[in-house]
Each structure stands twice: as structure tokens, then as C-alpha cells.
Design an enzyme around this catalytic site. Structure first.
Site, PDB file in Angstrom:
ATOM      1  CB  ALA A 101      -0.931  -0.014   1.205  1.00 40.79           C
ATOM      2  CB  CYS A 102       3.674   2.415   2.032  1.00 41.09           C
ATOM      3  SG  CYS A 102       4.668   0.949   2.206  1.00 41.09           S
ATOM      4  CB  SER A 103       5.263   0.868  -2.964  1.00 35.53           C
ATOM      5  OG  SER A 103       4.593  -0.334  -3.209  1.00 35.53           O
TER       6      SER A 103
END
Length: 95
Positions: free
Chosen positions: A35-37
């Protein structure tokens, strides 16, 4: 790598971005990487930190399931997923 509603899987030989597009066209929405990428073109630093190679990270998918998903929706998504993977693997064998 998984959470109660989120699963990261890898399909060797299939670029996750290509599979994301194929499933999007079938109305099934998944993501490549963590999710953070999201939205980035380089490999997820989270997956790399977990020990995956660049290639393995590029073959990784993130599947999140909402709590109110119906059995019918799961079956539809599973069928679309299996069909897309089968088509992609078959094309690789032919090429």
C-alpha cells in the site's frame, strides 16, 4: 505477508502490473506491491525489506478484501483471477 483482510502473493513469471490491468478490465481491483508503494514504478521497499528480489517484488500482488464482500463476489473475482493468470501463462508458453 498477510493481514486478516490483506494478502500479498507472488506468481512467478507474471508481471503484477500486467495482471492488475487485466483484472481491472474484468472489474476486479487489486494492487501491485504494498500500500505504501502504490502508484510507484520501482519495487516496493517493504517487499524488498522482506527479502524479495526486484524480480520477485515485480511479480507480487496485494489483494485486500472488504469485510462485507459476498460469496458471489469472491467467486467472480477468483474466476477472473484464475482466467487471467491462465491466459498470461499460456501466452508466455506460446511466445
Amino acid at each position: 505477508i498477510s493481514l486478516p483482510n490483506t494478502l500479498n502473493i507472488r506468481i512467478p513469471g507474471i508481471n503484477s502490473s500486467d495482471l492488475v490491468v487485466a483484472l481491472d478490465m474484468a472489474g476486479v481491483y487489486i494492487s501491485a506491491g504494498s500500500a505504501c508503494s502504490s502508484g510507484k514504478t520501482e519495487a516496493s521497499h517493504v517487499l524488498l525489506a522482506e527479502g524479495l528480489s526486484e524480480e520477485e517484488a515485480a511479480e507480487s500482488l496485494r489483494i485486500s478484501i472488504r469485510s462485507d464482500i459476498s460469496e458471489e463476489e469472491i467467486v467472480k473475482a477468483s474466476d477472473a483471477f484464475c482466467s487471467a493468470v491462465d491466459r498470461m501463462l499460456t501466452r508466455k508458453k506460446v511466445a
